[in-house]
Write an enzyme that holds these catalytic residues in place. Structure first.
Site, PDB file in Angstrom:
ATOM      1  N   GLY A  90     -17.462  41.759 -67.771  1.00 37.71           N
ATOM      2  CA  GLY A  90     -16.996  41.021 -68.941  1.00 37.71           C
ATOM      3  C   GLY A  90     -15.492  40.874 -68.904  1.00 37.71           C
ATOM      4  N   GLY A 147     -11.823  39.537 -71.460  1.00 36.60           N
ATOM      5  CA  GLY A 147     -11.302  39.188 -72.773  1.00 36.60           C
ATOM      6  C   GLY A 147      -9.826  38.886 -72.706  1.00 36.60           C
ATOM      7  CE1 TYR A 169      -4.111  41.994 -76.357  1.00 39.15           C
ATOM      8  CE2 TYR A 169      -6.272  42.447 -77.289  1.00 39.15           C
ATOM      9  CZ  TYR A 169      -4.954  42.066 -77.453  1.00 39.15           C
ATOM     10  OH  TYR A 169      -4.482  41.748 -78.703  1.00 39.15           O
ATOM     11  N   GLY A 170      -7.819  41.708 -70.618  1.00 33.58           N
ATOM     12  CA  GLY A 170      -8.189  42.119 -69.274  1.00 33.58           C
ATOM     13  C   GLY A 170      -9.657  41.881 -69.000  1.00 33.58           C
ATOM     14  CG  MET A 171     -10.982  42.012 -65.253  1.00 36.43           C
ATOM     15  SD  MET A 171     -11.020  40.797 -63.921  1.00 36.43           S
ATOM     16  CE  MET A 171     -10.042  39.467 -64.636  1.00 36.43           C
ATOM     17  CB  VAL A 172     -15.240  45.524 -67.953  1.00 30.86           C
ATOM     18  CG1 VAL A 172     -16.056  46.717 -67.473  1.00 30.86           C
ATOM     19  CG2 VAL A 172     -14.424  45.911 -69.177  1.00 30.86           C
ATOM     20  CG  ASP A 190     -16.438  46.670 -81.876  1.00 28.43           C
ATOM     21  OD1 ASP A 190     -17.114  46.006 -82.679  1.00 28.43           O
ATOM     22  OD2 ASP A 190     -16.065  46.224 -80.779  1.00 28.43           O
TER      23      ASP A 190
END
Length: 493
Positions: A11, A13, A15-18, A126
């Site tokens: 995934g 977003g 601010y970055g990625m996984v 969250d």
């Protein structure tokens, strides 16, 4: 980070990625969160520092554990244990809801993990199905990737606020800055009915619509929250909906048992001060009936131990594989092959392999000699005694002096083996992961909430709540800049 092989994108977003990666040394599969260049972006740096400091102090069986932190070329990398299944996956596989015992086991672990965070003055903020991982053994792991979202088809837009609105407590929706741990308890209440029924409890399309769903079920907001609503500039010119007739949980879900309805109602109390602590929830009849809590606690420990053994076995298997490859390589190098080098002495080119007829005694001697020698010779399968002629003219291609009259085999240099695996680096291109969505989630959630942060510069009115993990004000600040733009929080639970 060179020791990790990138297996694909999970995934991404604002601010970055996984990424899903494999440790080349141990073979372990991990999830790596890769931040943007944090040194050039103060917001990214603040988020990275906050998450690192929080996760370093969190070690629990029901929380996804941080394994390693690295920094390379102004980027922070967080290495987590990898679990590729979530409760959202279960809800998509079973759109009519999960079995009673499954929900019981999931909720017990979810509350256990959240309670651990609360005991460290940390609120998650969250909690939702896609942020709850489930291992193959059935161990629940709360994760908080924050900016990471599942990839979807191009053209579908959503904001980070929309993605989590369904599980937001009313105090967050009206803009109360004095919220606390009770916001996580509210999210638990939303999960209770969703896991049983397979549909989200309050699927609001906007902030005001979300409040309408809540009030239709639970009644009017408390006076303090009503006052905050009308003072909030976000809702300027908007009035709270007038509820003429409520639809309480027991009427909406008549098939749910009384004990389930009671658990959900306690978590979903409209007044955050009256919501129970996580420890109180674990003592609710839903978990205490038939001795479930005590029995499952023992079962859970066995599941955790099983997961730990699986990780250990994976490492041992990888090590054995490497040792075998090494042994095979050495074995190949030790073999002496009879190969005629076309660049050798002209006399060598004329060498031929002859099958010599000999006496029975000579044959037996040759066979014994063949058994005693480690050299491998090219020979006719129908005979066990071969002879190379002329033996006196052979030369060693490796320039090593050999007495060929004693050993007529041709010696050649050992083969060069390149065993290094060609694997993409951590920054190499990554594939996309698609997840099939079924049922009501296609229309209500996926179409609006599938492509993350297409407009990262556009902030929602309540964007101050978008950071996923923060600490309560009782403890010292995590860093000088970690909470500059976050609302203050008080102990309510």
């Amino acid at each position: 980070m060179e020791k990790y092989e990138n297996l694909g994108l999970v995934g991404e977003g604002s601010y970055g990625m996984v990424m899903k990666c494999r440790n080349k040394d141990t073979g372990r599969i991990v999830a790596i969160k890769k931040f943007l260049e944090s040194d050039d972006d103060k917001m990214v740096k603040k988020i990275a520092m906050r998450e690192i400091k929080l996760l370093k102090q969190l070690r629990h069986e029901n929380l996804v554990n941080l394994l390693e932190v690295c920094k390379k070329k102004k980027r922070w990398y967080l290495v987590f244990e990898f679990v590729d299944h979530t409760i959202l996956d279960d809800l998509e596989l079973f759109p009519n809801g999960l079995d009673y015992q499954v929900v019981q086991k999931y909720l017990f672990q979810i509350i256990n993990g959240i309670g651990f965070c609360h005991s460290h003055n940390i609120i998650h903020r969250d909690i939702k199905p896609e942020n709850i991982l489930v291992s193959k053994s059935g161990v629940v792991k709360l994760c908080d990737f924050g900016f990471a979202r599942t990839l979807a088809a191009p053209g579908e837009v959503y904001t980070d606020y929309v993605a989590t609105r369904w599980y937001r407590a009313p105090e967050l929706l009206v803009g109360d800055v004095k919220y606390g741990k009770a916001v996580d308890v509210w999210a638990i209440g939303c999960l209770v009915t969703e896991m049983f029924m397979g549909e989200p409890l309050f699927p609001g399309d906007s902030d005001i619509d979300q409040l309408y769903h809540i009030m239709m079920c639970l009644g009017n907001l408390i006076p303090r929250h009503q006052e905050l609503f009308y003072k909030n500039p976000v809702f300027a010119g908007v009035r709270l909906p007038e509820i003429k007739e409520r639809e309480p949980l027991e009427r909406r879900y008549p098939k749910l048992s009384e004990v389930v309805i009671d658990l959900a109602k306690k978590c979903l109390h409209i007044d955050p001060d009256k919501r129970p602590f996580c420890a109180e929830l674990l003592h609710h009849d839903f978990f205490q009936m038939d001795g479930f809590a005590e029995r499952f606690s023992q079962e859970l420990q066995l599941k955790v131990q099983k997961d730990a053994r699986n990780v250990s076995l994976s490492k041992k298997s990888q090590n054995r594989k490497k040792e075998k490859e090494k042994d095979d390589s050495l074995g190949e190098e030790r073999k002496t092959l009879v190969v005629q080098d076309t660049n050798a002495d002209p006399k060598i080119k004329d060498c031929k392999l002859f099958k010599i007829k000999g006496s029975k005694i000579d044959g037996e001697k040759a066979e014994k000699g063949s058994r005693a020698s480690n050299a491998s010779c090219l020979h006719d399968s129908r005979t066990s005694h071969n002879k190379i002629v002329p033996s006196t003219s052979l030369k060693d291609c490796s320039n090593v002096s050999v007495d060929h009259t004693r050993n007529p085999s041709v010696a050649i240099p050992p083969l060069t083996h390149n065993l290094s695996a060609v694997a993409p680096g951590i920054n190499s291109g990554m594939g996309t992961a698609t997840i099939p969505i079924q049922g009501h989630r296609v229309d209500e959630k996926t179409k609006k909430c599938s492509i993350p942060f297409v407009k990262p510069n556009r902030h929602s009115p309540s964007g101050i709540y978008n950071i996923n993990v923060t600490t309560l004000v009782s403890g010292p600040p995590l860093s000088d800049d970690s909470g500059a733009d976050l609302p203050q929080m008080e102990h309510q639970h």
